[in-house]
Design a protein around this motif. Sequence first.
Motif, PDB file in Angstrom:
ATOM      1  N   ARG A   1       0.886  -1.255   0.067  1.00 23.63           N
ATOM      2  CA  ARG A   1       0.123   0.057  -0.086  1.00 23.63           C
ATOM      3  C   ARG A   1       0.803   1.259  -0.109  1.00 23.63           C
ATOM      4  O   ARG A   1       0.585   2.350  -0.939  1.00 23.63           O
ATOM      5  N   LEU A   2       2.006   1.086   0.995  1.00 22.25           N
ATOM      6  CA  LEU A   2       2.714   2.374   0.916  1.00 22.25           C
ATOM      7  C   LEU A   2       3.740   2.598  -0.231  1.00 22.25           C
ATOM      8  O   LEU A   2       4.150   3.758  -0.706  1.00 22.25           O
ATOM      9  N   ALA A   3       4.176   1.257  -0.933  1.00 21.84           N
ATOM     10  CA  ALA A   3       5.083   1.401  -2.059  1.00 21.84           C
ATOM     11  C   ALA A   3       4.468   1.279  -3.342  1.00 21.84           C
ATOM     12  O   ALA A   3       5.177   1.523  -4.524  1.00 21.84           O
ATOM     13  N   GLY A   4       3.028   1.210  -3.426  1.00 21.70           N
ATOM     14  CA  GLY A   4       2.338   1.276  -4.826  1.00 21.70           C
ATOM     15  C   GLY A   4       2.341   0.031  -5.491  1.00 21.70           C
ATOM     16  O   GLY A   4       2.147  -0.197  -6.601  1.00 21.70           O
ATOM     17  N   GLY A   5       2.592  -1.356  -4.592  1.00 22.90           N
ATOM     18  CA  GLY A   5       2.290  -2.506  -5.181  1.00 22.90           C
ATOM     19  C   GLY A   5       3.452  -3.535  -4.990  1.00 22.90           C
ATOM     20  O   GLY A   5       4.097  -3.218  -4.245  1.00 22.90           O
ATOM     21  N   GLY A   6       3.179  -4.756  -5.213  1.00 21.36           N
ATOM     22  CA  GLY A   6       4.078  -5.785  -5.051  1.00 21.36           C
ATOM     23  C   GLY A   6       3.519  -7.020  -4.446  1.00 21.36           C
ATOM     24  O   GLY A   6       2.467  -6.789  -4.019  1.00 21.36           O
ATOM     25  N   PRO A   7       4.163  -8.237  -4.630  1.00 19.52           N
ATOM     26  CA  PRO A   7       3.387  -9.284  -4.049  1.00 19.52           C
ATOM     27  C   PRO A   7       3.492  -9.492  -2.470  1.00 19.52           C
ATOM     28  O   PRO A   7       4.612  -9.373  -1.906  1.00 19.52           O
ATOM     29  N   ARG A   8       2.262  -9.439  -1.936  1.00 19.83           N
ATOM     30  CA  ARG A   8       2.123  -9.456  -0.600  1.00 19.83           C
ATOM     31  C   ARG A   8       2.918 -10.368   0.170  1.00 19.83           C
ATOM     32  O   ARG A   8       3.684  -9.790   1.431  1.00 19.83           O
ATOM     33  N   PHE A   9       3.054 -11.501  -0.085  1.00 16.44           N
ATOM     34  CA  PHE A   9       3.503 -12.525   0.763  1.00 16.44           C
ATOM     35  C   PHE A   9       5.105 -12.423   0.832  1.00 16.44           C
ATOM     36  O   PHE A   9       5.807 -12.324   1.901  1.00 16.44           O
ATOM     37  N   LEU A  10       5.709 -12.055  -0.333  1.00 18.18           N
ATOM     38  CA  LEU A  10       7.115 -11.908  -0.370  1.00 18.18           C
ATOM     39  C   LEU A  10       7.534 -10.627   0.192  1.00 18.18           C
ATOM     40  O   LEU A  10       8.549 -10.511   0.877  1.00 18.18           O
ATOM     41  N   LEU A  11       6.746  -9.506   0.112  1.00 23.62           N
ATOM     42  CA  LEU A  11       6.973  -8.338   0.767  1.00 23.62           C
ATOM     43  C   LEU A  11       7.077  -8.472   2.344  1.00 23.62           C
ATOM     44  O   LEU A  11       7.970  -7.962   3.129  1.00 23.62           O
ATOM     45  N   GLY A  12       5.976  -9.441   2.751  1.00 29.57           N
ATOM     46  CA  GLY A  12       5.837  -9.526   4.176  1.00 29.57           C
ATOM     47  C   GLY A  12       7.071 -10.316   4.820  1.00 29.57           C
ATOM     48  O   GLY A  12       7.564  -9.867   5.991  1.00 29.57           O
ATOM     49  N   VAL A  13       7.496 -11.329   4.141  1.00 23.95           N
ATOM     50  CA  VAL A  13       8.513 -12.165   4.551  1.00 23.95           C
ATOM     51  C   VAL A  13       9.779 -11.268   4.645  1.00 23.95           C
ATOM     52  O   VAL A  13      10.605 -11.242   5.551  1.00 23.95           O
ATOM     53  N   GLY A  14      10.279 -10.488   3.594  1.00 28.14           N
ATOM     54  CA  GLY A  14      11.466  -9.527   3.342  1.00 28.14           C
ATOM     55  C   GLY A  14      11.356  -8.571   4.571  1.00 28.14           C
ATOM     56  O   GLY A  14      12.227  -8.259   4.987  1.00 28.14           O
ATOM     57  N   THR A  15      10.101  -7.994   4.704  1.00 25.86           N
ATOM     58  CA  THR A  15      10.065  -6.797   5.708  1.00 25.86           C
ATOM     59  C   THR A  15      10.119  -7.360   7.039  1.00 25.86           C
ATOM     60  O   THR A  15      11.175  -6.651   7.922  1.00 25.86           O
ATOM     61  N   THR A  16       9.478  -8.435   7.158  1.00 23.83           N
ATOM     62  CA  THR A  16       9.877  -8.879   8.719  1.00 23.83           C
ATOM     63  C   THR A  16      10.957  -9.256   8.946  1.00 23.83           C
ATOM     64  O   THR A  16      11.675  -8.843  10.085  1.00 23.83           O
ATOM     65  N   GLY A  17      11.706  -9.794   8.065  1.00 20.60           N
ATOM     66  CA  GLY A  17      13.205 -10.385   8.289  1.00 20.60           C
ATOM     67  C   GLY A  17      14.143  -9.233   8.329  1.00 20.60           C
ATOM     68  O   GLY A  17      15.008  -9.156   9.242  1.00 20.60           O
ATOM     69  N   PHE A  18      13.958  -8.045   7.540  1.00 26.90           N
ATOM     70  CA  PHE A  18      14.698  -6.957   7.624  1.00 26.90           C
ATOM     71  C   PHE A  18      14.551  -6.130   8.752  1.00 26.90           C
ATOM     72  O   PHE A  18      15.746  -5.860   9.244  1.00 26.90           O
ATOM     73  N   VAL A  19      13.511  -5.903   9.272  1.00 23.97           N
ATOM     74  CA  VAL A  19      13.154  -5.039  10.305  1.00 23.97           C
ATOM     75  C   VAL A  19      13.737  -5.789  11.782  1.00 23.97           C
ATOM     76  O   VAL A  19      14.285  -5.393  12.562  1.00 23.97           O
ATOM     77  N   LEU A  20      13.581  -7.223  11.943  1.00 22.75           N
ATOM     78  CA  LEU A  20      13.876  -7.847  12.936  1.00 22.75           C
ATOM     79  C   LEU A  20      15.427  -8.287  12.848  1.00 22.75           C
ATOM     80  O   LEU A  20      16.148  -8.106  14.144  1.00 22.75           O
ATOM     81  N   TYR A  21      16.064  -8.216  11.783  1.00 20.33           N
ATOM     82  CA  TYR A  21      17.615  -8.263  11.447  1.00 20.33           C
ATOM     83  C   TYR A  21      18.024  -6.889  12.232  1.00 20.33           C
ATOM     84  O   TYR A  21      18.893  -7.073  13.080  1.00 20.33           O
ATOM     85  N   ALA A  22      17.445  -5.663  11.861  1.00 17.50           N
ATOM     86  CA  ALA A  22      18.268  -4.501  12.111  1.00 17.50           C
ATOM     87  C   ALA A  22      17.947  -4.271  13.760  1.00 17.50           C
ATOM     88  O   ALA A  22      18.853  -3.758  14.476  1.00 17.50           O
ATOM     89  N   THR A  23      16.738  -4.649  14.171  1.00 15.78           N
ATOM     90  CA  THR A  23      16.261  -4.015  15.669  1.00 15.78           C
ATOM     91  C   THR A  23      16.878  -5.106  16.611  1.00 15.78           C
ATOM     92  O   THR A  23      17.203  -4.753  17.606  1.00 15.78           O
ATOM     93  N   MET A  24      17.016  -6.471  16.275  1.00 11.21           N
ATOM     94  CA  MET A  24      17.778  -7.135  16.964  1.00 11.21           C
ATOM     95  C   MET A  24      19.313  -6.825  17.250  1.00 11.21           C
ATOM     96  O   MET A  24      19.906  -6.980  18.418  1.00 11.21           O
ATOM     97  N   LEU A  25      19.909  -6.356  16.212  1.00 14.10           N
ATOM     98  CA  LEU A  25      21.107  -5.830  16.309  1.00 14.10           C
ATOM     99  C   LEU A  25      21.360  -4.574  17.259  1.00 14.10           C
ATOM    100  O   LEU A  25      22.093  -4.306  17.830  1.00 14.10           O
ATOM    101  N   LEU A  26      20.277  -3.856  17.399  1.00 17.00           N
ATOM    102  CA  LEU A  26      20.176  -2.612  17.995  1.00 17.00           C
ATOM    103  C   LEU A  26      19.701  -3.239  19.660  1.00 17.00           C
ATOM    104  O   LEU A  26      19.254  -2.221  20.569  1.00 17.00           O
ATOM    105  N   ARG A  27      19.458  -4.505  19.656  1.00 14.50           N
ATOM    106  CA  ARG A  27      19.151  -5.082  21.018  1.00 14.50           C
ATOM    107  C   ARG A  27      17.753  -4.670  21.449  1.00 14.50           C
ATOM    108  O   ARG A  27      17.412  -4.740  22.663  1.00 14.50           O
ATOM    109  N   LEU A  28      16.973  -4.570  20.537  1.00 13.87           N
ATOM    110  CA  LEU A  28      15.417  -4.390  20.764  1.00 13.87           C
ATOM    111  C   LEU A  28      14.838  -5.763  20.907  1.00 13.87           C
ATOM    112  O   LEU A  28      15.285  -6.674  20.191  1.00 13.87           O
ATOM    113  N   PRO A  29      13.931  -5.968  21.785  1.00 13.81           N
ATOM    114  CA  PRO A  29      13.463  -7.389  21.892  1.00 13.81           C
ATOM    115  C   PRO A  29      12.398  -7.744  20.973  1.00 13.81           C
ATOM    116  O   PRO A  29      11.657  -7.049  20.300  1.00 13.81           O
TER     117      PRO A  29
END
Length: 407
Positions: free
Chosen positions: A20-48
């Motif tokens: 919705r924000l980016a203007g399109g894309g396959p939802r499942f792949l965007l969901g897996v990629g976004t979840t993995g990326f966000v958690l990767y970065a936040t866990m490096l920052l020691r966020l639970p």
Amino acid sequence: MTGAIITAIAFPLIGAAVARLAGGGPRFLLGVGTTGFVLYATMLLRLPMLPVMIVLLLAAIAVLASFPRRAPRESVQTSAAATVVTIAPVVFLLFASAIIPLRDYDGRAFWVLKAKAIANERMVDGPFFRGEHGPNPKNEYPLLVPIANAAVMVAGGSSDDLAIRWMYVLALGSFALHARRYVGAWPAALIPWLPQFAISPEGGALSAYNDIFLAAFAGCAFFELVERASPFRFGVWLSFLVLTKNEGLPFAVLLLAAAVVIWRRRLPAALPAFGAALCTLLAWRSRVEPTDDDPLILLLSTLPERTERLLPAINGYLAYAGDLEQWGLFWIAVALAVILLAMRRDWRTLAVPLILMIGMSAVYIAAYMVTTWQLQDHLAASADRLLMHLVAPALYLIGSAARPRAG
């Protein structure tokens, strides 16, 4: 079963918000990629981990509730028959993956083991990755998909690998359905029917290798580029690509090089996501125990001494493309499509797919030349999976050749 339900609901929900924000894309792949990326970065920052997952889901719901749906793009010309042919093997594979235990070596020994460590330690640089819990081979493999796996395990309250099996099958289906817009309904329907994608014990949807995700992320980036669509979405796909497998970084660099020529002034929109992913990967690798083989960049310095392996590496690589058991006539069809497009003098269509396919194949052949493995053993263990990464540009050539020539 809880994990499978979470996989089928949470990732598409997050992906729908990103789309919705980016203007399109396959939802499942965007969901897996976004979840993995966000958690990767936040866990490096020691966020639970768990609170971040909850915030991510709540943010997705807020985006879907607050931002109006954009006007749909031009509809895809397809048919009910093509849709059934595309979905049928995916439905069968969902059933099979729900009851068949994980059997592939790399899935059990590397990828899922990392996911279980993340789920148990709630860290991407914890004791497991510091080598404090025994041997941890391939410790520097990027973690985007294992982190998404761990999110499912944590949400479902179980580290049983059955909880994550649907992720690979749904990624295959999402990739095939998305590709229809760019290559045509029938060429895209080939993807879930190719044995290497569907049932191969090394890389297929019933295994826990990450090559389907790499092929899908690379394919989505390629489609954005070749259709001159969205540099921002292109950068998002590159970020997922970098964090999925070691092969993702050279593929992303090659795609970026092509984008410089195609987009020029529009390219900067792609760089923030790519740069953030690259910084995340480098920061994480600086914190974990290096147990991988020698880095390819160092091995490449020995390339002039290994020239005798060049022709055997090329011949062996091409031989796997001709393996009817894994690929059928797919790569023969690609070769015929290239010939037909060349006869039409359609160089604009040929250029980007061929550059990417030849460029990545050159990287893989160079790796075969400098590796310390026996060449035939290395080819047998990886060539079919490396060919998977090139399926999107290959299908683009088939789809372009199958369309009537413009007047």
